[in-house]
Write a protein that holds these residues in place. Structure first.
Motif, PDB file in Angstrom:
ATOM      1  N   ALA A 268       0.858  -1.172   0.000  1.00  0.00           N
ATOM      2  CA  ALA A 268       0.000   0.000   0.000  1.00  0.00           C
ATOM      3  C   ALA A 268       0.902   1.231   0.000  1.00  0.00           C
ATOM      4  O   ALA A 268       1.975   1.233   0.609  1.00  0.00           O
ATOM      5  CB  ALA A 268      -0.887   0.007   1.239  1.00  0.00           C
ATOM      6  N   ILE A 269       0.460   2.256  -0.688  1.00  0.00           N
ATOM      7  CA  ILE A 269       1.219   3.509  -0.771  1.00  0.00           C
ATOM      8  C   ILE A 269       0.367   4.635  -0.219  1.00  0.00           C
ATOM      9  O   ILE A 269      -0.836   4.727  -0.520  1.00  0.00           O
ATOM     10  CB  ILE A 269       1.610   3.828  -2.223  1.00  0.00           C
ATOM     11  CG1 ILE A 269       2.452   2.708  -2.815  1.00  0.00           C
ATOM     12  CG2 ILE A 269       2.353   5.170  -2.285  1.00  0.00           C
ATOM     13  CD1 ILE A 269       3.829   2.543  -2.199  1.00  0.00           C
ATOM     14  N   ALA A 270       0.978   5.475   0.571  1.00  0.00           N
ATOM     15  CA  ALA A 270       0.270   6.619   1.130  1.00  0.00           C
ATOM     16  C   ALA A 270       1.076   7.893   0.920  1.00  0.00           C
ATOM     17  O   ALA A 270       2.301   7.860   0.822  1.00  0.00           O
ATOM     18  CB  ALA A 270       0.013   6.416   2.613  1.00  0.00           C
ATOM     19  N   TRP A 271       0.350   8.982   0.859  1.00  0.00           N
ATOM     20  CA  TRP A 271       0.949  10.308   0.884  1.00  0.00           C
ATOM     21  C   TRP A 271       0.694  10.911   2.263  1.00  0.00           C
ATOM     22  O   TRP A 271      -0.440  10.887   2.767  1.00  0.00           O
ATOM     23  CB  TRP A 271       0.349  11.199  -0.180  1.00  0.00           C
ATOM     24  CG  TRP A 271       0.811  10.898  -1.566  1.00  0.00           C
ATOM     25  CD1 TRP A 271       0.192  10.120  -2.502  1.00  0.00           C
ATOM     26  CD2 TRP A 271       2.005  11.387  -2.182  1.00  0.00           C
ATOM     27  NE1 TRP A 271       0.928  10.087  -3.643  1.00  0.00           N
ATOM     28  CE2 TRP A 271       2.055  10.861  -3.492  1.00  0.00           C
ATOM     29  CE3 TRP A 271       3.055  12.218  -1.764  1.00  0.00           C
ATOM     30  CZ2 TRP A 271       3.084  11.138  -4.380  1.00  0.00           C
ATOM     31  CZ3 TRP A 271       4.080  12.494  -2.649  1.00  0.00           C
ATOM     32  CH2 TRP A 271       4.098  11.951  -3.935  1.00  0.00           C
TER      33      TRP A 271
ATOM     34  N   CYS B 103      -6.125   0.219   2.971  1.00  0.00           N
ATOM     35  CA  CYS B 103      -4.905   0.926   3.337  1.00  0.00           C
ATOM     36  C   CYS B 103      -5.225   1.835   4.518  1.00  0.00           C
ATOM     37  O   CYS B 103      -6.390   2.087   4.820  1.00  0.00           O
ATOM     38  CB  CYS B 103      -4.339   1.734   2.174  1.00  0.00           C
ATOM     39  SG  CYS B 103      -5.419   3.035   1.545  1.00  0.00           S
ATOM     40  N   THR B 104      -4.208   2.314   5.172  1.00  0.00           N
ATOM     41  CA  THR B 104      -4.390   3.130   6.354  1.00  0.00           C
ATOM     42  C   THR B 104      -3.618   4.429   6.231  1.00  0.00           C
ATOM     43  O   THR B 104      -2.601   4.500   5.530  1.00  0.00           O
ATOM     44  CB  THR B 104      -3.931   2.387   7.613  1.00  0.00           C
ATOM     45  OG1 THR B 104      -4.092   3.237   8.756  1.00  0.00           O
ATOM     46  CG2 THR B 104      -2.452   2.005   7.515  1.00  0.00           C
ATOM     47  N   LEU B 105      -4.103   5.455   6.908  1.00  0.00           N
ATOM     48  CA  LEU B 105      -3.385   6.722   6.969  1.00  0.00           C
ATOM     49  C   LEU B 105      -2.664   6.889   8.314  1.00  0.00           C
ATOM     50  O   LEU B 105      -2.218   7.979   8.656  1.00  0.00           O
ATOM     51  CB  LEU B 105      -4.338   7.888   6.728  1.00  0.00           C
ATOM     52  CG  LEU B 105      -4.871   7.953   5.300  1.00  0.00           C
ATOM     53  CD1 LEU B 105      -5.886   9.081   5.144  1.00  0.00           C
ATOM     54  CD2 LEU B 105      -3.721   8.148   4.299  1.00  0.00           C
TER      55      LEU B 105
ATOM     56  N   PRO C 108       2.479   1.803  10.225  1.00  0.00           N
ATOM     57  CA  PRO C 108       2.819   0.642   9.389  1.00  0.00           C
ATOM     58  C   PRO C 108       3.786   0.929   8.246  1.00  0.00           C
ATOM     59  O   PRO C 108       4.327   0.003   7.649  1.00  0.00           O
ATOM     60  CB  PRO C 108       1.460   0.207   8.815  1.00  0.00           C
ATOM     61  CG  PRO C 108       0.441   0.838   9.686  1.00  0.00           C
ATOM     62  CD  PRO C 108       1.050   2.118  10.149  1.00  0.00           C
ATOM     63  N   TYR C 109       4.006   2.173   7.948  1.00  0.00           N
ATOM     64  CA  TYR C 109       4.795   2.524   6.763  1.00  0.00           C
ATOM     65  C   TYR C 109       6.280   2.531   7.110  1.00  0.00           C
ATOM     66  O   TYR C 109       6.747   3.368   7.885  1.00  0.00           O
ATOM     67  CB  TYR C 109       4.343   3.870   6.199  1.00  0.00           C
ATOM     68  CG  TYR C 109       2.958   3.779   5.610  1.00  0.00           C
ATOM     69  CD1 TYR C 109       1.832   4.009   6.391  1.00  0.00           C
ATOM     70  CD2 TYR C 109       2.772   3.413   4.281  1.00  0.00           C
ATOM     71  CE1 TYR C 109       0.563   3.877   5.869  1.00  0.00           C
ATOM     72  CE2 TYR C 109       1.507   3.292   3.735  1.00  0.00           C
ATOM     73  CZ  TYR C 109       0.403   3.520   4.546  1.00  0.00           C
ATOM     74  OH  TYR C 109      -0.861   3.395   4.013  1.00  0.00           O
TER      75      TYR C 109
ATOM     76  N   ALA D  94       5.548   3.476   1.837  1.00  0.00           N
ATOM     77  CA  ALA D  94       5.089   2.153   1.430  1.00  0.00           C
ATOM     78  C   ALA D  94       4.929   1.243   2.644  1.00  0.00           C
ATOM     79  O   ALA D  94       5.763   1.241   3.549  1.00  0.00           O
ATOM     80  CB  ALA D  94       6.083   1.533   0.449  1.00  0.00           C
ATOM     81  N   ASP D  95       3.845   0.479   2.609  1.00  0.00           N
ATOM     82  CA  ASP D  95       3.517  -0.486   3.676  1.00  0.00           C
ATOM     83  C   ASP D  95       3.421  -1.873   3.038  1.00  0.00           C
ATOM     84  O   ASP D  95       2.491  -2.129   2.265  1.00  0.00           O
ATOM     85  CB  ASP D  95       2.194  -0.077   4.333  1.00  0.00           C
ATOM     86  CG  ASP D  95       1.639  -1.148   5.257  1.00  0.00           C
ATOM     87  OD1 ASP D  95       0.413  -1.151   5.498  1.00  0.00           O
ATOM     88  OD2 ASP D  95       2.434  -1.973   5.760  1.00  0.00           O
ATOM     89  N   ARG D  96       4.372  -2.748   3.388  1.00  0.00           N
ATOM     90  CA  ARG D  96       4.313  -4.121   2.912  1.00  0.00           C
ATOM     91  C   ARG D  96       3.176  -4.818   3.645  1.00  0.00           C
ATOM     92  O   ARG D  96       3.245  -5.011   4.855  1.00  0.00           O
ATOM     93  CB  ARG D  96       5.637  -4.831   3.186  1.00  0.00           C
ATOM     94  CG  ARG D  96       5.732  -6.280   2.708  1.00  0.00           C
ATOM     95  CD  ARG D  96       5.711  -6.395   1.225  1.00  0.00           C
ATOM     96  NE  ARG D  96       6.240  -7.664   0.730  1.00  0.00           N
ATOM     97  CZ  ARG D  96       5.519  -8.741   0.494  1.00  0.00           C
ATOM     98  NH1 ARG D  96       4.216  -8.730   0.716  1.00  0.00           N
ATOM     99  NH2 ARG D  96       6.097  -9.837   0.053  1.00  0.00           N
ATOM    100  N   THR D  97       2.129  -5.182   2.917  1.00  0.00           N
ATOM    101  CA  THR D  97       0.930  -5.650   3.582  1.00  0.00           C
ATOM    102  C   THR D  97       0.306  -6.817   2.845  1.00  0.00           C
ATOM    103  O   THR D  97       0.430  -6.930   1.625  1.00  0.00           O
ATOM    104  CB  THR D  97      -0.094  -4.509   3.703  1.00  0.00           C
ATOM    105  OG1 THR D  97      -1.296  -4.995   4.307  1.00  0.00           O
ATOM    106  CG2 THR D  97      -0.449  -3.948   2.324  1.00  0.00           C
ATOM    107  N   SER D  98      -0.379  -7.656   3.603  1.00  0.00           N
ATOM    108  CA  SER D  98      -1.132  -8.757   2.998  1.00  0.00           C
ATOM    109  C   SER D  98      -2.572  -8.339   2.708  1.00  0.00           C
ATOM    110  O   SER D  98      -3.324  -9.085   2.093  1.00  0.00           O
ATOM    111  CB  SER D  98      -1.126  -9.970   3.933  1.00  0.00           C
ATOM    112  OG  SER D  98      -1.706  -9.631   5.178  1.00  0.00           O
TER     113      SER D  98
END
Length: 127
Positions: free
Chosen positions: A33-36, A107-109, A113-114, A98-102
């Motif tokens: 997952a990718i977050a800004w 996704c989370t803000l 986790p990032y 980036a969050d390596r996630t299953s």
């Protein structure tokens, strides 16, 4: 080497638009997952928008959801943050992470986790 590289920041007048890019190097977006996030001087880092590893789900902060849109390209190498109607309060350093996630469909803000972060790109909204 896993890396995120942001670009697209700059100086823009109030009411203007910018598109930020986050290019991923060394890994596939299928598993991340990718977050800004953004951080203004003297303030805590805050989440802006994220996109799930599967690419189908996005989450946005309510106060920005009508002005900011996150997306990614079909090649799965770049995530974008399109920003419209920018305000001086949007001035900050913008980071992608980036969050390596299953969890492919969410996704989370939450910043915790990032684990992988870019260097940031400055956005300044001023007349």
């Amino acid at each position: 080497q896993l890396q995120l590289v942001e670009s697209g920041g700059g100086l823009v007048q109030p009411g203007g638009s910018l598109r930020l890019s986050c290019t991923v190097l060394g890994f596939s977006l299928d598993y991340y997952a990718i977050a800004w996030f953004r951080q203004a001087p003297g303030k805590e880092r805050e989440g802006v928008s994220c996109i799930s590893a599967g690419g189908e789900t996005t989450t946005n902060v309510d106060s920005m959801k009508d002005r900011f849109t996150i997306s990614r390209d079909r090649a799965k190498t770049t995530v974008y943050l399109q920003m419209y109607f920018l305000e001086p309060e949007d001035t900050a350093v913008y980071y992608c992470a980036a969050d390596r996630t299953s969890h492919r469909s969410s996704c989370t803000l939450d910043v915790v986790p990032y684990s992988l972060w870019g260097q940031g790109t400055q956005v300044t909204v001023s007349s």
